[in-house]
Motif scaffolding. Structure first.
Motif, mmCIF file in Angstrom:
data_model
loop_
_atom_site.group_PDB
_atom_site.id
_atom_site.type_symbol
_atom_site.label_atom_id
_atom_site.label_comp_id
_atom_site.label_asym_id
_atom_site.label_seq_id
_atom_site.Cartn_x
_atom_site.Cartn_y
_atom_site.Cartn_z
ATOM 1 N N LEU A 27 111.425 6.621 -15.672
ATOM 2 C CA LEU A 27 111.891 6.826 -14.380
ATOM 3 C C LEU A 27 111.315 8.075 -13.705
ATOM 4 C CD1 LEU A 27 113.710 5.684 -12.202
ATOM 5 C CD2 LEU A 27 115.542 7.482 -12.895
ATOM 6 N N HIS A 28 111.303 9.320 -14.479
ATOM 7 C CA HIS A 28 110.993 10.606 -13.943
ATOM 8 C C HIS A 28 109.446 10.726 -14.023
ATOM 9 C CE1 HIS A 28 115.290 11.188 -14.011
ATOM 10 N NE2 HIS A 28 115.177 11.278 -12.803
ATOM 11 N N PHE A 29 108.804 10.192 -15.401
ATOM 12 C CA PHE A 29 107.661 10.425 -15.861
ATOM 13 C C PHE A 29 106.730 9.214 -16.270
ATOM 14 C CE2 PHE A 29 110.468 13.565 -17.765
ATOM 15 C CZ PHE A 29 110.453 14.642 -17.005
ATOM 16 N N PRO A 30 106.805 8.072 -15.234
ATOM 17 C CA PRO A 30 106.176 6.966 -15.641
ATOM 18 C C PRO A 30 104.609 6.955 -15.538
ATOM 19 C CG PRO A 30 106.638 7.034 -13.269
ATOM 20 C CD PRO A 30 106.939 8.426 -13.906
ATOM 21 N N HIS A 31 103.827 7.586 -15.252
ATOM 22 C CA HIS A 31 102.397 7.302 -14.992
ATOM 23 C C HIS A 31 101.595 8.509 -15.923
ATOM 24 C CE1 HIS A 31 103.356 4.579 -11.852
ATOM 25 N NE2 HIS A 31 103.781 5.758 -11.201
ATOM 26 N N LYS A 37 99.812 16.341 -15.983
ATOM 27 C CA LYS A 37 99.618 17.716 -15.387
ATOM 28 C C LYS A 37 100.738 18.068 -14.291
ATOM 29 C CE LYS A 37 97.557 21.354 -15.925
ATOM 30 N NZ LYS A 37 98.855 22.083 -15.896
ATOM 31 N N LEU A 38 100.959 16.973 -13.409
ATOM 32 C CA LEU A 38 101.933 17.185 -12.385
ATOM 33 C C LEU A 38 103.169 17.415 -13.038
ATOM 34 C CD1 LEU A 38 102.335 17.097 -9.261
ATOM 35 C CD2 LEU A 38 102.883 14.674 -9.623
ATOM 36 N N TYR A 39 103.502 16.532 -13.805
ATOM 37 C CA TYR A 39 104.866 16.281 -14.686
ATOM 38 C C TYR A 39 105.194 17.494 -15.242
ATOM 39 C CZ TYR A 39 104.637 11.137 -13.939
ATOM 40 O OH TYR A 39 104.514 10.020 -13.550
ATOM 41 N N GLN A 40 104.218 18.104 -15.881
ATOM 42 C CA GLN A 40 104.331 19.441 -16.694
ATOM 43 C C GLN A 40 104.623 20.627 -15.693
ATOM 44 O OE1 GLN A 40 100.494 19.575 -18.689
ATOM 45 N NE2 GLN A 40 101.218 18.893 -20.653
ATOM 46 N N ASP A 41 104.100 20.685 -14.646
ATOM 47 C CA ASP A 41 104.196 21.750 -13.642
ATOM 48 C C ASP A 41 105.655 21.574 -13.073
ATOM 49 O OD1 ASP A 41 101.718 22.658 -13.935
ATOM 50 O OD2 ASP A 41 100.842 21.988 -12.063
ATOM 51 N N GLN A 42 106.020 20.237 -12.661
ATOM 52 C CA GLN A 42 107.355 19.998 -12.117
ATOM 53 C C GLN A 42 108.304 20.420 -13.116
ATOM 54 O OE1 GLN A 42 106.899 15.949 -10.968
ATOM 55 N NE2 GLN A 42 106.472 16.456 -9.029
ATOM 56 N N LEU A 43 108.173 19.831 -14.428
ATOM 57 C CA LEU A 43 109.234 20.043 -15.416
ATOM 58 C C LEU A 43 109.361 21.645 -15.786
ATOM 59 C CD1 LEU A 43 111.149 18.426 -17.009
ATOM 60 C CD2 LEU A 43 109.296 18.352 -18.832
ATOM 61 N N GLN A 44 108.345 22.363 -15.787
ATOM 62 C CA GLN A 44 108.457 23.916 -16.071
ATOM 63 C C GLN A 44 109.292 24.424 -14.949
ATOM 64 O OE1 GLN A 44 104.683 25.456 -16.758
ATOM 65 N NE2 GLN A 44 104.681 25.080 -18.966
ATOM 66 N N ARG A 45 108.728 24.213 -13.540
ATOM 67 C CA ARG A 45 109.522 24.849 -12.584
ATOM 68 C C ARG A 45 111.018 24.512 -12.426
ATOM 69 N NH1 ARG A 45 107.030 22.687 -7.889
ATOM 70 N NH2 ARG A 45 104.958 22.238 -8.997
ATOM 71 N N PRO A 80 103.451 12.435 -25.172
ATOM 72 C CA PRO A 80 103.998 13.861 -25.849
ATOM 73 C C PRO A 80 103.253 15.089 -25.162
ATOM 74 C CG PRO A 80 102.590 12.574 -27.524
ATOM 75 C CD PRO A 80 102.656 11.742 -26.155
ATOM 76 N N GLY A 81 102.319 15.164 -24.556
ATOM 77 C CA GLY A 81 101.942 16.177 -23.656
ATOM 78 C C GLY A 81 103.020 16.760 -22.799
ATOM 79 N N VAL A 82 103.733 15.838 -21.999
ATOM 80 C CA VAL A 82 104.791 16.355 -21.272
ATOM 81 C C VAL A 82 105.669 17.000 -21.866
ATOM 82 C CG1 VAL A 82 106.732 15.530 -19.656
ATOM 83 C CG2 VAL A 82 105.001 14.173 -19.833
ATOM 84 N N ILE A 83 106.323 17.065 -23.040
ATOM 85 C CA ILE A 83 107.221 17.601 -23.658
ATOM 86 C C ILE A 83 106.784 19.108 -24.212
ATOM 87 C CG2 ILE A 83 107.283 17.120 -26.110
ATOM 88 C CD1 ILE A 83 110.302 17.069 -23.624
ATOM 89 N N ASP A 84 105.312 18.893 -24.387
ATOM 90 C CA ASP A 84 104.608 20.095 -24.797
ATOM 91 C C ASP A 84 104.614 21.058 -23.628
ATOM 92 O OD1 ASP A 84 104.064 20.127 -27.414
ATOM 93 O OD2 ASP A 84 101.887 19.102 -26.975
ATOM 94 N N ALA A 85 104.894 20.927 -22.606
ATOM 95 C CA ALA A 85 104.956 22.063 -21.426
ATOM 96 C C ALA A 85 106.292 22.717 -21.568
ATOM 97 C CB ALA A 85 104.960 21.203 -20.213
#
Ligand SMILES: Nc1ncnc2c1ncn2[C@@H]1O[C@H](COP(=O)(O)OP(=O)(O)OP(=O)(O)O)[C@@H](O)[C@H]1O
Length: 311
Positions: free
Chosen positions: A118-122, A127-135, A159-164
């Protein structure tokens, strides 16, 4: 006391109690982020009464949370990784944990649920998800240090998303003036479900009690299995590498008797009398595996609620 100084004292006292009760009053209507001790016996009772067939998860979650909340100065945030077959209670437990930390549970402003699809589908937007999640995490931990973040469907997450968020889970005192040490991160995934089922089945085939399965029978295989599983969401992620996951928590596949317990719980929640015929019928409609022995429910307790509507 002379009248003037008495007046000042009373004024000061009432101003003080006025302030205190104002804050209490305010927190009654609006949600406040308060540093509350964990009521360990309430959590224990909740888990023992509501969660069926998960003696390991109950034990580890209780230990992990009481240890963490009793520690005035944790060196890192608490990270729990919940693994197991579908419908075995991972989301259900997260909800219980959330409610025991913040009374509004999943509806609390301090509990945040992310669902991968739902939140990180594409994949192209990592890169965008990483920034949003960190913020998002930085903003929320700044507002409430004891924020809870739940990541569902980790096995479907790149896995890249969670690395953020790796830096937030590490042993830093502060990052840009924010301390993440009181936050709690919960990861949910089906990864490792096959390993857990295999162990449970080996025990069953050897005629050993399910409750005899210990963490040491599962945890090492689980952490390595999840690390090497491309679809675990944690695959080769720095989280496992750097020992940033505090607890791997296995959820065992549910048996026929547990499905029946879920049906009864659902009936009770709906305020209906327990009808054992209906309980049996609903449980018998579920499908069980392996093909020959038919011990474990394919969907755990997941479709119990909707099936009950038909009876
Ligand atoms: N062990 C359990 N004890 C009591 N109820 C359970 C248990 N497992 C599942 N349930 C019931 O089934 C519903 C669905 O389970 P839940 O969503 O927690 O499964 P899950 O493990 O998160 O599954 P998935 O991996 O598919 O997301 C829960 O809301 C709860 O009502």
């Amino acid at each position: 006391f002379e009248p003037i100084s008495l007046g000042i004292a009373v004024g000061a006292a009432s101003a003080l109690t006025g302030y205190l009760s104002y804050r209490d009053l305010y927190c009654r209507f609006a949600e406040c982020c308060r540093e509350q001790p964990l009521n360990a016996s309430a959590l224990k009772l909740n888990l023992e009464e509501k969660l069926f067939g998960q003696h390991l998860a109950t034990e580890v979650i209780l230990k992990a949370l009481t240890g963490f909340k009793n520690n005035k100065n944790p060196k890192k945030p608490l990270t729990l990784s919940l693994h197991g077959w579908a419908g075995t209670g991972k989301n259900f437990v997260s909800q219980i944990v959330a409610e025991n930390l913040h009374p509004k549970g999943l509806k609390s402003n301090f509990v945040h649920l992310f669902v991968s699809t739902l939140h990180f589908p594409h994949e192209q937007h990592i890169k965008l998800y990483q920034d949003q999640l960190q913020r998002w995490i930085r903003g929320n931990v700044s507002a409430c240090a004891s924020s809870v973040f739940i990541f569902d469907e980790m096995d479907k997450l790149h896995p890249g998303v969670i690395d953020a968020i790796k830096p937030f889970l590490d042993y830093y005192e502060q990052i840009d003036g924010v301390s993440y040490r009181k936050a709690i991160f919960i990861f949910l995934s089906n990864a490792g479900g096959d390993l857990i089922t295999k162990t449970a089945l080996d025990f069953w085939r050897a005629g050993k009690r399910r409750e005899g399965i210990q963490l040491k029978d599962l945890e090492p295989a689980l952490s390595v299995g999840v690390f090497n599983n491309k679809h675990s969401g944690l695959w080769h992620s720095g989280l496992i590498d750097r020992n940033l996951i505090d607890y791997f928590i296995p959820f065992l596949p549910l048996e026929y008797r547990h499905v029946k317990m879920c049906v009864r719980a659902e009936m009770k929640a709906r305020g209906s009398a327990i009808d054992e015929d209906v309980v049996t019928r609903v449980a018998e409609e579920m499908t069980f595996f392996p093909k020959d022995e038919k011990i474990y429910s394919d969907k755990g307790c997941k479709t119990v609620q909707s099936r009950l509507d038909f009876h």
